[in-house]
Design a protein around this motif. Structure first.
Motif, PDB file in Angstrom:
ATOM      1  N   ARG A 156     -47.744 -68.678 118.675  1.00  7.19           N
ATOM      2  CA  ARG A 156     -47.320 -67.763 117.609  1.00  7.19           C
ATOM      3  C   ARG A 156     -48.218 -66.544 117.497  1.00  7.19           C
ATOM      4  O   ARG A 156     -47.859 -65.576 116.816  1.00  7.19           O
ATOM      5  N   TRP A 157     -49.397 -66.594 118.138  1.00  4.88           N
ATOM      6  CA  TRP A 157     -50.448 -65.613 117.858  1.00  4.88           C
ATOM      7  C   TRP A 157     -50.015 -64.181 118.158  1.00  4.88           C
ATOM      8  O   TRP A 157     -50.142 -63.295 117.292  1.00  4.88           O
ATOM      9  N   LEU A 158     -49.527 -63.889 119.359  1.00 14.88           N
ATOM     10  CA  LEU A 158     -49.259 -62.505 119.752  1.00 14.88           C
ATOM     11  C   LEU A 158     -48.199 -61.875 118.858  1.00 14.88           C
ATOM     12  O   LEU A 158     -48.391 -60.751 118.361  1.00 14.88           O
ATOM     13  N   ALA A 159     -47.096 -62.563 118.633  1.00 15.46           N
ATOM     14  CA  ALA A 159     -46.041 -61.993 117.791  1.00 15.46           C
ATOM     15  C   ALA A 159     -46.529 -61.767 116.364  1.00 15.46           C
ATOM     16  O   ALA A 159     -46.198 -60.752 115.736  1.00 15.46           O
ATOM     17  N   ARG A 160     -47.345 -62.692 115.848  1.00 15.02           N
ATOM     18  CA  ARG A 160     -47.875 -62.535 114.487  1.00 15.02           C
ATOM     19  C   ARG A 160     -48.778 -61.308 114.380  1.00 15.02           C
ATOM     20  O   ARG A 160     -48.841 -60.666 113.334  1.00 15.02           O
ATOM     21  N   CYS A 161     -49.465 -60.964 115.462  1.00 11.65           N
ATOM     22  CA  CYS A 161     -50.348 -59.802 115.434  1.00 11.65           C
ATOM     23  C   CYS A 161     -49.577 -58.513 115.170  1.00 11.65           C
ATOM     24  O   CYS A 161     -50.162 -57.527 114.679  1.00 11.65           O
ATOM     25  N   TYR A 162     -48.284 -58.508 115.480  1.00 15.57           N
ATOM     26  CA  TYR A 162     -47.485 -57.291 115.318  1.00 15.57           C
ATOM     27  C   TYR A 162     -46.476 -57.395 114.181  1.00 15.57           C
ATOM     28  O   TYR A 162     -45.603 -56.543 114.057  1.00 15.57           O
ATOM     29  N   GLU A 163     -46.616 -58.418 113.349  1.00 18.47           N
ATOM     30  CA  GLU A 163     -45.843 -58.453 112.121  1.00 18.47           C
ATOM     31  C   GLU A 163     -46.503 -57.543 111.094  1.00 18.47           C
ATOM     32  O   GLU A 163     -47.699 -57.258 111.170  1.00 18.47           O
ATOM     33  N   ASP A 164     -45.729 -57.075 110.143  1.00 21.04           N
ATOM     34  CA  ASP A 164     -46.283 -56.210 109.104  1.00 21.04           C
ATOM     35  C   ASP A 164     -46.909 -57.084 108.031  1.00 21.04           C
ATOM     36  O   ASP A 164     -46.344 -57.303 106.956  1.00 21.04           O
ATOM     37  N   ASP A 165     -48.092 -57.578 108.346  1.00 21.10           N
ATOM     38  CA  ASP A 165     -48.741 -58.556 107.482  1.00 21.10           C
ATOM     39  C   ASP A 165     -50.248 -58.358 107.569  1.00 21.10           C
ATOM     40  O   ASP A 165     -50.784 -58.017 108.631  1.00 21.10           O
ATOM     41  N   SER A 166     -50.942 -58.534 106.446  1.00 27.57           N
ATOM     42  CA  SER A 166     -52.401 -58.572 106.468  1.00 27.57           C
ATOM     43  C   SER A 166     -52.837 -59.943 106.955  1.00 27.57           C
ATOM     44  O   SER A 166     -52.335 -60.968 106.473  1.00 27.57           O
ATOM     45  N   LEU A 167     -53.759 -59.964 107.902  1.00 23.09           N
ATOM     46  CA  LEU A 167     -54.191 -61.217 108.514  1.00 23.09           C
ATOM     47  C   LEU A 167     -55.670 -61.438 108.212  1.00 23.09           C
ATOM     48  O   LEU A 167     -56.523 -60.619 108.577  1.00 23.09           O
ATOM     49  N   VAL A 168     -55.959 -62.521 107.532  1.00 23.99           N
ATOM     50  CA  VAL A 168     -57.325 -62.855 107.122  1.00 23.99           C
ATOM     51  C   VAL A 168     -58.128 -63.256 108.349  1.00 23.99           C
ATOM     52  O   VAL A 168     -57.714 -64.113 109.134  1.00 23.99           O
ATOM     53  N   THR A 169     -59.307 -62.635 108.517  1.00 22.67           N
ATOM     54  CA  THR A 169     -60.143 -62.903 109.682  1.00 22.67           C
ATOM     55  C   THR A 169     -61.488 -63.524 109.328  1.00 22.67           C
ATOM     56  O   THR A 169     -62.231 -63.921 110.225  1.00 22.67           O
ATOM     57  N   GLN A 170     -61.799 -63.602 108.044  1.00 11.31           N
ATOM     58  CA  GLN A 170     -63.080 -64.182 107.639  1.00 11.31           C
ATOM     59  C   GLN A 170     -62.933 -64.810 106.261  1.00 11.31           C
ATOM     60  O   GLN A 170     -62.233 -64.278 105.399  1.00 11.31           O
ATOM     61  N   ILE A 171     -63.592 -65.933 106.082  1.00 10.06           N
ATOM     62  CA  ILE A 171     -63.575 -66.664 104.820  1.00 10.06           C
ATOM     63  C   ILE A 171     -65.022 -66.818 104.334  1.00 10.06           C
ATOM     64  O   ILE A 171     -65.928 -67.087 105.126  1.00 10.06           O
ATOM     65  N   ALA A 172     -65.212 -66.636 103.040  1.00 10.87           N
ATOM     66  CA  ALA A 172     -66.507 -66.916 102.397  1.00 10.87           C
ATOM     67  C   ALA A 172     -67.673 -66.144 103.015  1.00 10.87           C
ATOM     68  O   ALA A 172     -68.808 -66.619 103.014  1.00 10.87           O
ATOM     69  N   ILE A 201     -59.398 -74.824 105.309  1.00  8.18           N
ATOM     70  CA  ILE A 201     -60.538 -74.497 104.454  1.00  8.18           C
ATOM     71  C   ILE A 201     -60.015 -73.918 103.150  1.00  8.18           C
ATOM     72  O   ILE A 201     -59.021 -73.171 103.152  1.00  8.18           O
ATOM     73  N   MET A 202     -60.658 -74.255 102.041  1.00  9.86           N
ATOM     74  CA  MET A 202     -60.259 -73.774 100.722  1.00  9.86           C
ATOM     75  C   MET A 202     -61.378 -72.920 100.139  1.00  9.86           C
ATOM     76  O   MET A 202     -62.094 -73.331  99.243  1.00  9.86           O
ATOM     77  N   ARG A 203     -61.550 -71.730 100.682  1.00  6.81           N
ATOM     78  CA  ARG A 203     -62.514 -70.758 100.175  1.00  6.81           C
ATOM     79  C   ARG A 203     -61.829 -69.393 100.125  1.00  6.81           C
ATOM     80  O   ARG A 203     -60.763 -69.196 100.684  1.00  6.81           O
ATOM     81  N   ALA A 204     -62.483 -68.417  99.522  1.00  5.12           N
ATOM     82  CA  ALA A 204     -61.868 -67.102  99.334  1.00  5.12           C
ATOM     83  C   ALA A 204     -62.028 -66.232 100.580  1.00  5.12           C
ATOM     84  O   ALA A 204     -63.102 -66.191 101.186  1.00  5.12           O
TER      85      ALA A 204
END
Length: 374
Positions: free
Chosen positions: A64-80, A92-95
């Protein structure tokens, strides 16, 4: 045609159809810059369910990774603040603390920046937008400052893969980068409570600063300020309910130990906590209490809506009685809810103007926000 080239063309088509991508030079940039290179470290997908929000990693070996990279969506890359997708197996349940912003928002902001050929741009926060700026203007005209060294390094690798080598600086973006000033444009891809005067000093007279102004009640708006010959900057909000993660020095503090919410008498209030559910009203409330945080508690068989300014020690607790009327208890050195109610009442008395009728002014003395009557 490669899969990613087709995905870039489709993304550009969608952004143009939605009205975010409006001019040919930026369309060429979107069709050229490979967004997936900025997500080689993977990203986190939200896991919907009861309870706190959970996140699970999606890595490049996921189909799913490549297609998701080109969706109009903000993608979280770091937590906490430190945790990246490769660190997690499961959830993981952090901000979230860093993300690659949705392309439509990135492109809309770049269009609103109104760059012209030959403009030198300072960017606060590095990523996909750095690649688009480099493709549009030439990398020699782009300076990008990023507070997180790991994010800057991964962005540098992605930029190099595309053949772009702009000036990348690691450090506090709120200070800007005076060494390469002055700039024709300054753009921030993070939210700020107050626009730093350093950005005004580093932007040429007649130049634009584009930034998202926020508060801890989490209503935010994109502002475009023009720097004047007198060393001040002013300009309107552009509308659209823009939202970004806050610059790290502007993140709210931990709530800590709560004050005694029973240490004040209950008083009636004509303006109740429900007004904060409206985006525009909440933004006006933030002008009165920009460092107040909001949360709810279930106490004594009813829901209490609490606002707390940790640094000031001021608080307000609102609830509805059996007849649906609102009451408030307040404590600390300031009457937090009285201040908010006064601002909201004055704004409503002026016809409740939309946020695009507001103006932001930044001087050496600080920031102020005003509005025009309807």
């Amino acid at each position: 045609m490669t899969d990613d080239k087709m995905l870039r063309l489709h993304l550009a088509e969608r952004l143009a159809a939605s009205g975010h991508l409006r001019t040919a030079p930026w369309r060429v940039a979107v069709e050229t810059v490979t967004r997936h290179e900025y997500l080689r470290g993977g990203f986190f997908d939200r896991v919907d369910g009861p309870g706190p929000t959970a996140w699970r990693p999606v890595m490049p070996d996921d189909p799913r990774w490549l297609a998701r990279c080109y969706e109009d969506d903000s993608l979280v890359t770091q937590i906490a603040g430190t945790i990246v997708p490769r660190d997690i197996h499961g959830t993981i349940m952090r901000a979230p603390t860093s993300s690659r912003t949705m392309p439509s928002l990135v492109v809309r902001m770049l269009e609103d920046l109104c760059v012209e050929d030959g403009h030198r741009v300072q960017e606060i926060g590095s990523g996909y937008s750095t690649g688009l700026l480099s493709a549009r203007l030439g990398d020699h005209l782009v300076t990008s400052k990023e507070v997180d060294r790991d994010v800057s390094v991964s962005t540098s690798v992605a930029l190099g893969t595309g053949g772009y080598f702009p000036e990348l600086v690691v450090g506090d973006g709120l200070a800007g980068h005076p060494d390469s000033a002055p700039y024709d444009r300054t753009i921030a891809t993070c939210g700020v409570l107050d626009l730093p005067y350093a950005w005004v000093e580093q932007t040429k007279p007649g130049g634009f600063i584009l930034a998202t102004l926020c508060g801890w009640l989490y209503s935010s708006e994109l502002a475009r300020l023009t720097v004047g010959d007198d060393g001040t900057a002013r300009g309107p909000f552009l509308g659209g309910q823009i939202s970004f993660m806050l610059a790290r020095p502007h993140l709210p503090p931990e709530l800590g130990t709560l004050p005694d919410l029973d240490a004040a008498d209950e008083q009636p209030t004509e303006i109740g906590a429900a007004v904060l559910d409206d985006w525009n009203t909440r933004f006006v409330a933030q002008l009165a209490a920009p460092r107040a945080q909001r949360f709810s508690l279930e106490r004594n068989g009813r829901t209490e809506h609490v606002l707390l300014d940790v640094a000031a020690g001021a608080w307000a607790a609102l609830a509805q009685d059996d007849r649906g009327a609102w009451t408030v208890r307040q404590g600390g050195p300031a009457r937090l809810w009285d201040d908010i109610a006064a601002y909201v009442t004055r704004w409503r008395g002026d016809g409740a103007p939309a946020l695009d009728r507001f103006e932001v002014t930044v001087t050496p003395a600080g920031q102020s926000v005003s509005w025009s009557k309807v």
